[in-house]
Design a protein around this motif. Structure first.
Motif, PDB file in Angstrom:
ATOM      1  N   GLU A  17       0.831  -1.210   0.000  1.00 55.37           N
ATOM      2  CA  GLU A  17       0.000   0.000   0.000  1.00 55.37           C
ATOM      3  C   GLU A  17       0.864   1.258   0.000  1.00 55.37           C
ATOM      4  N   LEU A  18       1.904   1.292   0.814  1.00 52.85           N
ATOM      5  CA  LEU A  18       2.801   2.449   0.857  1.00 52.85           C
ATOM      6  C   LEU A  18       3.518   2.660  -0.472  1.00 52.85           C
ATOM      7  N   GLN A  19       3.864   1.569  -1.154  1.00 55.02           N
ATOM      8  CA  GLN A  19       4.575   1.671  -2.427  1.00 55.02           C
ATOM      9  C   GLN A  19       3.727   2.329  -3.508  1.00 55.02           C
ATOM     10  N   LYS A  20       2.430   2.412  -3.299  1.00 57.90           N
ATOM     11  CA  LYS A  20       1.572   3.136  -4.237  1.00 57.90           C
ATOM     12  C   LYS A  20       1.851   4.634  -4.179  1.00 57.90           C
ATOM     13  N   TYR A  21       2.379   5.098  -3.043  1.00 58.78           N
ATOM     14  CA  TYR A  21       2.604   6.517  -2.835  1.00 58.78           C
ATOM     15  C   TYR A  21       4.071   6.928  -2.934  1.00 58.78           C
ATOM     16  N   VAL A  22       4.954   6.055  -2.491  1.00 59.67           N
ATOM     17  CA  VAL A  22       6.377   6.394  -2.493  1.00 59.67           C
ATOM     18  C   VAL A  22       7.202   5.113  -2.600  1.00 59.67           C
ATOM     19  N   GLN A  23       8.258   5.186  -3.431  1.00 62.33           N
ATOM     20  CA  GLN A  23       9.156   4.038  -3.595  1.00 62.33           C
ATOM     21  C   GLN A  23      10.588   4.541  -3.646  1.00 62.33           C
ATOM     22  N   GLY A  24      11.457   3.876  -2.915  1.00 63.05           N
ATOM     23  CA  GLY A  24      12.884   4.211  -2.951  1.00 63.05           C
ATOM     24  C   GLY A  24      13.216   5.568  -2.355  1.00 63.05           C
ATOM     25  N   GLU A  25      12.344   6.112  -1.534  1.00 68.23           N
ATOM     26  CA  GLU A  25      12.565   7.415  -0.913  1.00 68.23           C
ATOM     27  C   GLU A  25      12.566   7.261   0.604  1.00 68.23           C
ATOM     28  N   MET A  26      13.119   8.264   1.270  1.00 70.79           N
ATOM     29  CA  MET A  26      13.044   8.299   2.726  1.00 70.79           C
ATOM     30  C   MET A  26      11.658   8.800   3.103  1.00 70.79           C
ATOM     31  N   LEU A  27      11.079   8.186   4.095  1.00 71.16           N
ATOM     32  CA  LEU A  27       9.751   8.567   4.565  1.00 71.16           C
ATOM     33  C   LEU A  27       9.810   8.751   6.069  1.00 71.16           C
ATOM     34  N   TYR A  28       9.464   9.951   6.535  1.00 70.59           N
ATOM     35  CA  TYR A  28       9.457  10.233   7.975  1.00 70.59           C
ATOM     36  C   TYR A  28       8.066   9.950   8.514  1.00 70.59           C
ATOM     37  N   ILE A  29       7.982   9.154   9.556  1.00 72.29           N
ATOM     38  CA  ILE A  29       6.711   8.866  10.205  1.00 72.29           C
ATOM     39  C   ILE A  29       6.775   9.480  11.604  1.00 72.29           C
TER      40      ILE A  29
END
Length: 88
Positions: A17-29
């Protein structure tokens, strides 16, 4: 900030599901609101600044000038004004 690999900690369905929005990037939660603490809470830095500010207000009310306080506490006159004229 600690970095972790999503594929090592997240369930596969969530990862897809997350890969639909961002791939191969840093993601801050960010932390949830109930786990968030203001800056300096754990170290005691916040308490020290609050105590310093209370002392500055007290000294100003006793008649010390803004420039005297700025020189003594190594702060700008503008910072001293913000502290002594604040309502809290």
């Amino acid at each position: 900030m600690k970095s972790v690999k999503a594929n090592e900690i997240l369930p596969e369905e969530l990862l897809i599901e997350l890969q639909k929005y961002v791939q191969g990037e840093m993601l801050y939660i960010p932390k949830s609101k109930n786990n968030y603490q203001k800056w300096g809470t754990l170290s005691g830095g916040r308490k020290a600044i609050d105590e310093r500010n209370a002392t500055l207000k007290h000294e100003f009310k006793k008649g010390r000038s803004i420039s005297q306080l700025a020189d003594e506490y190594f702060l700008s006159t503008e910072t001293i004004k913000k502290i002594v004229y604040s309502k809290n």
